[in-house]
Design a protein around this motif. Structure first.
Motif, PDB file in Angstrom:
ATOM      1  N   THR A 125     -91.651-102.179 -57.650  1.00  0.00           N
ATOM      2  CA  THR A 125     -92.285-103.502 -57.790  1.00  0.00           C
ATOM      3  C   THR A 125     -93.224-103.805 -56.630  1.00  0.00           C
ATOM      4  O   THR A 125     -93.867-104.849 -56.619  1.00  0.00           O
ATOM      5  CB  THR A 125     -91.203-104.599 -57.848  1.00  0.00           C
ATOM      6  OG1 THR A 125     -90.405-104.538 -56.649  1.00  0.00           O
ATOM      7  CG2 THR A 125     -90.308-104.405 -59.066  1.00  0.00           C
ATOM      8  N   GLY A 126     -93.309-102.893 -55.678  1.00  0.00           N
ATOM      9  CA  GLY A 126     -94.152-103.147 -54.499  1.00  0.00           C
ATOM     10  C   GLY A 126     -95.561-102.614 -54.674  1.00  0.00           C
ATOM     11  O   GLY A 126     -95.765-101.396 -54.781  1.00  0.00           O
ATOM     12  N   ASP A 127     -96.524-103.512 -54.718  1.00  0.00           N
ATOM     13  CA  ASP A 127     -97.929-103.084 -54.838  1.00  0.00           C
ATOM     14  C   ASP A 127     -98.375-102.294 -53.622  1.00  0.00           C
ATOM     15  O   ASP A 127     -99.165-101.345 -53.748  1.00  0.00           O
ATOM     16  CB  ASP A 127     -98.836-104.301 -55.021  1.00  0.00           C
ATOM     17  CG  ASP A 127     -98.644-104.961 -56.382  1.00  0.00           C
ATOM     18  OD1 ASP A 127     -98.172-104.256 -57.302  1.00  0.00           O
ATOM     19  OD2 ASP A 127     -98.944-106.156 -56.511  1.00  0.00           O
ATOM     20  N   TYR A 128     -97.897-102.680 -52.450  1.00  0.00           N
ATOM     21  CA  TYR A 128     -98.327-101.999 -51.226  1.00  0.00           C
ATOM     22  C   TYR A 128     -97.881-100.538 -51.219  1.00  0.00           C
ATOM     23  O   TYR A 128     -98.619 -99.661 -50.756  1.00  0.00           O
ATOM     24  CB  TYR A 128     -97.791-102.722 -49.999  1.00  0.00           C
ATOM     25  CG  TYR A 128     -98.370-104.106 -49.805  1.00  0.00           C
ATOM     26  CD1 TYR A 128     -99.753-104.306 -49.778  1.00  0.00           C
ATOM     27  CD2 TYR A 128     -97.545-105.221 -49.659  1.00  0.00           C
ATOM     28  CE1 TYR A 128    -100.291-105.568 -49.600  1.00  0.00           C
ATOM     29  CE2 TYR A 128     -98.077-106.489 -49.494  1.00  0.00           C
ATOM     30  CZ  TYR A 128     -99.450-106.670 -49.467  1.00  0.00           C
ATOM     31  OH  TYR A 128     -99.989-107.913 -49.306  1.00  0.00           O
ATOM     32  N   LEU A 129     -96.701-100.284 -51.722  1.00  0.00           N
ATOM     33  CA  LEU A 129     -96.225 -98.905 -51.790  1.00  0.00           C
ATOM     34  C   LEU A 129     -97.083 -98.094 -52.760  1.00  0.00           C
ATOM     35  O   LEU A 129     -97.459 -96.960 -52.458  1.00  0.00           O
ATOM     36  CB  LEU A 129     -94.761 -98.863 -52.217  1.00  0.00           C
ATOM     37  CG  LEU A 129     -94.172 -97.455 -52.397  1.00  0.00           C
ATOM     38  CD1 LEU A 129     -94.224 -96.675 -51.090  1.00  0.00           C
ATOM     39  CD2 LEU A 129     -92.736 -97.534 -52.915  1.00  0.00           C
ATOM     40  N   ARG A 130     -97.402 -98.663 -53.904  1.00  0.00           N
ATOM     41  CA  ARG A 130     -98.235 -97.943 -54.869  1.00  0.00           C
ATOM     42  C   ARG A 130     -99.612 -97.640 -54.303  1.00  0.00           C
ATOM     43  O   ARG A 130    -100.137 -96.537 -54.471  1.00  0.00           O
ATOM     44  CB  ARG A 130     -98.357 -98.753 -56.167  1.00  0.00           C
ATOM     45  CG  ARG A 130     -97.097 -98.738 -57.010  1.00  0.00           C
ATOM     46  CD  ARG A 130     -97.384 -99.178 -58.424  1.00  0.00           C
ATOM     47  NE  ARG A 130     -97.756-100.585 -58.484  1.00  0.00           N
ATOM     48  CZ  ARG A 130     -96.883-101.578 -58.646  1.00  0.00           C
ATOM     49  NH1 ARG A 130     -95.592-101.313 -58.759  1.00  0.00           N
ATOM     50  NH2 ARG A 130     -97.293-102.827 -58.706  1.00  0.00           N
ATOM     51  N   HIS A 131    -100.219 -98.619 -53.625  1.00  0.00           N
ATOM     52  CA  HIS A 131    -101.532 -98.402 -53.029  1.00  0.00           C
ATOM     53  C   HIS A 131    -101.455 -97.378 -51.895  1.00  0.00           C
ATOM     54  O   HIS A 131    -102.309 -96.491 -51.778  1.00  0.00           O
ATOM     55  CB  HIS A 131    -102.100 -99.723 -52.507  1.00  0.00           C
ATOM     56  CG  HIS A 131    -102.409-100.701 -53.592  1.00  0.00           C
ATOM     57  ND1 HIS A 131    -102.489-102.074 -53.369  1.00  0.00           N
ATOM     58  CD2 HIS A 131    -102.650-100.528 -54.917  1.00  0.00           C
ATOM     59  CE1 HIS A 131    -102.773-102.680 -54.496  1.00  0.00           C
ATOM     60  NE2 HIS A 131    -102.872-101.774 -55.462  1.00  0.00           N
ATOM     61  N   GLY A 132    -100.430 -97.510 -51.061  1.00  0.00           N
ATOM     62  CA  GLY A 132    -100.272 -96.569 -49.952  1.00  0.00           C
ATOM     63  C   GLY A 132    -100.031 -95.158 -50.440  1.00  0.00           C
ATOM     64  O   GLY A 132    -100.607 -94.201 -49.909  1.00  0.00           O
ATOM     65  N   TYR A 133     -99.202 -95.019 -51.476  1.00  0.00           N
ATOM     66  CA  TYR A 133     -98.915 -93.697 -52.027  1.00  0.00           C
ATOM     67  C   TYR A 133    -100.175 -93.076 -52.619  1.00  0.00           C
ATOM     68  O   TYR A 133    -100.395 -91.861 -52.497  1.00  0.00           O
ATOM     69  CB  TYR A 133     -97.832 -93.814 -53.092  1.00  0.00           C
ATOM     70  CG  TYR A 133     -97.368 -92.493 -53.645  1.00  0.00           C
ATOM     71  CD1 TYR A 133     -96.594 -91.628 -52.878  1.00  0.00           C
ATOM     72  CD2 TYR A 133     -97.689 -92.107 -54.950  1.00  0.00           C
ATOM     73  CE1 TYR A 133     -96.156 -90.411 -53.381  1.00  0.00           C
ATOM     74  CE2 TYR A 133     -97.262 -90.900 -55.462  1.00  0.00           C
ATOM     75  CZ  TYR A 133     -96.490 -90.057 -54.681  1.00  0.00           C
ATOM     76  OH  TYR A 133     -96.078 -88.842 -55.179  1.00  0.00           O
TER      77      TYR A 133
ATOM     78  N   ALA B 223    -101.759 -94.595 -42.352  1.00  0.00           N
ATOM     79  CA  ALA B 223    -101.553 -95.081 -43.714  1.00  0.00           C
ATOM     80  C   ALA B 223    -100.077 -95.321 -43.999  1.00  0.00           C
ATOM     81  O   ALA B 223     -99.707 -96.300 -44.660  1.00  0.00           O
ATOM     82  CB  ALA B 223    -102.132 -94.083 -44.717  1.00  0.00           C
ATOM     83  N   VAL B 224     -99.219 -94.429 -43.502  1.00  0.00           N
ATOM     84  CA  VAL B 224     -97.775 -94.639 -43.658  1.00  0.00           C
ATOM     85  C   VAL B 224     -97.342 -95.904 -42.925  1.00  0.00           C
ATOM     86  O   VAL B 224     -96.580 -96.723 -43.451  1.00  0.00           O
ATOM     87  CB  VAL B 224     -96.987 -93.416 -43.132  1.00  0.00           C
ATOM     88  CG1 VAL B 224     -95.496 -93.734 -43.013  1.00  0.00           C
ATOM     89  CG2 VAL B 224     -97.191 -92.220 -44.057  1.00  0.00           C
ATOM     90  N   LEU B 225     -97.832 -96.086 -41.699  1.00  0.00           N
ATOM     91  CA  LEU B 225     -97.497 -97.281 -40.924  1.00  0.00           C
ATOM     92  C   LEU B 225     -98.001 -98.545 -41.619  1.00  0.00           C
ATOM     93  O   LEU B 225     -97.274 -99.547 -41.705  1.00  0.00           O
ATOM     94  CB  LEU B 225     -98.098 -97.178 -39.517  1.00  0.00           C
ATOM     95  CG  LEU B 225     -97.892 -98.398 -38.609  1.00  0.00           C
ATOM     96  CD1 LEU B 225     -96.406 -98.678 -38.393  1.00  0.00           C
ATOM     97  CD2 LEU B 225     -98.591 -98.190 -37.265  1.00  0.00           C
ATOM     98  N   ALA B 226     -99.223 -98.516 -42.126  1.00  0.00           N
ATOM     99  CA  ALA B 226     -99.787 -99.687 -42.807  1.00  0.00           C
ATOM    100  C   ALA B 226     -98.978-100.031 -44.054  1.00  0.00           C
ATOM    101  O   ALA B 226     -98.694-101.215 -44.318  1.00  0.00           O
ATOM    102  CB  ALA B 226    -101.243 -99.416 -43.179  1.00  0.00           C
ATOM    103  N   THR B 227     -98.587 -99.010 -44.813  1.00  0.00           N
ATOM    104  CA  THR B 227     -97.775 -99.245 -46.007  1.00  0.00           C
ATOM    105  C   THR B 227     -96.441 -99.877 -45.640  1.00  0.00           C
ATOM    106  O   THR B 227     -95.989-100.839 -46.281  1.00  0.00           O
ATOM    107  CB  THR B 227     -97.540 -97.921 -46.755  1.00  0.00           C
ATOM    108  OG1 THR B 227     -98.794 -97.344 -47.113  1.00  0.00           O
ATOM    109  CG2 THR B 227     -96.709 -98.145 -48.008  1.00  0.00           C
ATOM    110  N   ALA B 228     -95.812 -99.350 -44.602  1.00  0.00           N
ATOM    111  CA  ALA B 228     -94.521 -99.893 -44.160  1.00  0.00           C
ATOM    112  C   ALA B 228     -94.668-101.313 -43.625  1.00  0.00           C
ATOM    113  O   ALA B 228     -93.835-102.181 -43.908  1.00  0.00           O
ATOM    114  CB  ALA B 228     -93.923 -98.986 -43.085  1.00  0.00           C
TER     115      ALA B 228
END
Length: 233
Positions: A160-168, A218-223
């Motif tokens: 359900t996390g948009d940020y995870l989908r964008h980061g991935y 990018a990993v840090l930004a997603t987290a």
């Protein structure tokens, strides 16, 4: 004492990569305190990958300054550790949002390590270059298949996390485009007869900006964004 020559762009590229990796390592280590606990392992693994990059780039720069040549082993010793670490970081990043199997973890670790090892054997003439290149390519394509069509993609799509989908999306793109530089360099040296006059090292150093630095950020930004989203939920 070895000193820089003004037009030595190869040495300059090593320094840019070295300082950039140092800054990225510090940022990621500090960043572990900014994110929720479930994201910290992924960020810390990226910090370790960047730290490994510092050592390998430093050794390669010293080799270049000493003899205007970088033996292939200087590139591969860093990749052999940092690239599997980044694959593991991506696994745990996605694993924080859903269940992933232990079997997938070990497959990713083994395949990513073998991908680098086989390419090294080919470039170092311990194995037939064509066979090593093709096997390494198959391993890389396997990783991409897992990232695009496997369990990890299923978990991200169900998240359900948009940020995870964008980061991935961006992290997967880095592995697709950024990592393509390495087999391309392997192809040019093994099949096109290209001698590394410094240009290939420059390309690898530029690749570090994308593959080690941008990947970790990018990993840090997603987290961070996911942590902020949970804080406001």
């Amino acid at each position: 004492m070895v000193v820089y020559q003004t037009p030595d762009l190869t040495a300059a590229s090593f320094s840019v990569a070295l300082f950039g990796l140092a800054a990225t390592t510090v940022l990621l280590l500090i960043g572990t305190a900014w994110v929720d606990q479930k994201w910290r392992l992924s960020v810390a693994l990226c910090a370790i990958a960047a730290l490994i990059g510092i050592g390998s780039v430093y050794e390669a720069r010293e080799a270049w300054l000493a003899g205007q040549n970088v033996p292939v082993v200087y590139h591969y010793v860093g990749w052999a550790v940092s690239m599997p670490l980044q694959v593991i970081a991506l696994f745990f990043l996605v694993g924080a949002a859903g269940r992933l199997s232990a079997g997938l973890f070990w497959r990713l670790v083994i395949v990513s390590a073998l991908m680098i090892f086989v390419r090294y054997l080919g470039e170092a003439q311990f194995m037939h270059p064509t066979l090593a290149f093709l096997i390494g390519l198959v391993f890389w394509l396997y990783l991409l298949g897992e990232f695009y069509f496997g369990q990890m993609d299923d978990v991200v799509r169900a998240s359900t996390g948009d940020y995870l989908r964008h980061g991935y999306f961006w992290l997967r793109l880095i592995v697709t485009i950024g990592w393509a530089i390495y087999p391309l360099g392997n192809f040019l040296t093994a099949f096109a007869g290209m001698a590394d006059d410094g240009s290939l090292s420059v390309a690898y150093n530029v690749a570090d900006i994308l593959n080690r630095m941008a990947f970790g950020v990018a990993v840090l930004a997603t987290a961070l964004l996911s942590t902020g989203r949970n804080a406001h939920a």
